[in-house]
Scaffold this active site. Sequence first.
Site, PDB file in Angstrom:
ATOM      1  N   GLY A  67      87.638 -28.324 -25.300  1.00  0.00           N
ATOM      2  CA  GLY A  67      88.648 -28.495 -24.265  1.00  0.00           C
ATOM      3  C   GLY A  67      89.136 -30.012 -24.588  1.00  0.00           C
ATOM      4  N   GLY A 116      84.925 -24.997 -24.863  1.00  0.00           N
ATOM      5  CA  GLY A 116      86.096 -24.290 -24.588  1.00  0.00           C
ATOM      6  C   GLY A 116      86.275 -22.990 -25.481  1.00  0.00           C
ATOM      7  N   ASP A 147      80.662 -24.779 -18.525  1.00  0.00           N
ATOM      8  CA  ASP A 147      81.858 -23.944 -17.658  1.00  0.00           C
ATOM      9  C   ASP A 147      82.317 -22.928 -18.535  1.00  0.00           C
ATOM     10  OD1 ASP A 147      83.127 -25.552 -19.713  1.00  0.00           O
ATOM     11  OD2 ASP A 147      84.580 -26.355 -18.293  1.00  0.00           O
TER      12      ASP A 147
END
Length: 335
Positions: A67, A116, A147
Amino acid sequence: MMAEASVLMRRDGRIGRIVLNRPKALNALDLEMIRTLRGALEDWRAEPGPHAVVIEGAGGRAFCAGGDVRAIRQHALAGETEPIETFFAEEYALNLAIAEYPKPYVALVDGICMGGGIGVSVHGRYRVATEAAVFAMPETAIAMLPDVGATYFLPRLPGYLGMYLALTGTRLQGGDAVHAGLATHYVARDRLEALSTALARDGVAALAGFAEPPPPFSLANQRSAIDHCFGAGSVPEILARLQADGSDWAKSALATLREMSPSAVLWSHTIVTAGASRSLAQCLEAELALTRHVTRHADFAEGVRAMVVDKDRQPRWQPARIEDVPPERVASMFA
Ligand code: QUE
């Protein structure tokens, strides 16, 4: 001259095709790319034409390196919480939309696929990895957290492999990613373009004709030690078991853990453990809540500085040792 689009998308035969097209940034996702991806998926969801969506990275080096953590760091240093919240909320909503997508979603992963990038591949139905694919969740190195739904899929990998990957950021080559369950098909790099063409012509049925058995799992001999050490239930106990193990693998894992943000190792252990009994939507919600605390922690700005901005790879963590992180400081981030 108009700048080239950072995401290319077009109908191609039986599929909708998406190309992540920011090769100089290793196709790392910024907010505009996240929004474009979401829009393409929404457009093709109801359209009768495309039978599947195929996503790949441009440039030959990366599928997607992660990301836009440089921008997040800038906002964090400026005390701007709203754009940080918007970025992660939209990124995680995209991850969930991919997981729930009603049509087959096929990621062609050739090169780097981290953070990401894993979020826009692993939740899809098919993940094709070549021998040049490299999968990792390296966030403890920048004091972020695993995440993009990693707190859902990591605890569901065999044994405690996911905890090992989350805390150490260990990279898996394409074949190993298939053994771990991050990828579903192993395809030789020099056959990937032919597969891509065949997908447009024949749909996902083409996959069967290109998949090969992956080479043996390089972590096969470490699997029982990984489960024993990383299933210990707490970070101090993981360190104690690695120390007691004493093998070259354990020494290396211990040294790697000691390089990561001590605070991030602790909060990552907590949230990956909790993810085992949460749905994907609950995991993403908990991850979003934790990003609010993590991006305010001094280690986050320092980690991105050391690994991404200055690239000196010499972060000064505060506190510097796992043993010196007050447990209540970590616990308060989950309150
Ligand atoms: C650990 C990480 C990331 C990282 C490096 C690490 C990460 C990430 C990037 C990254 C890569 C290329 C870019 C960019 C960011 O690097 O999550 O903007 O162009 O996104 O050691 O977790």
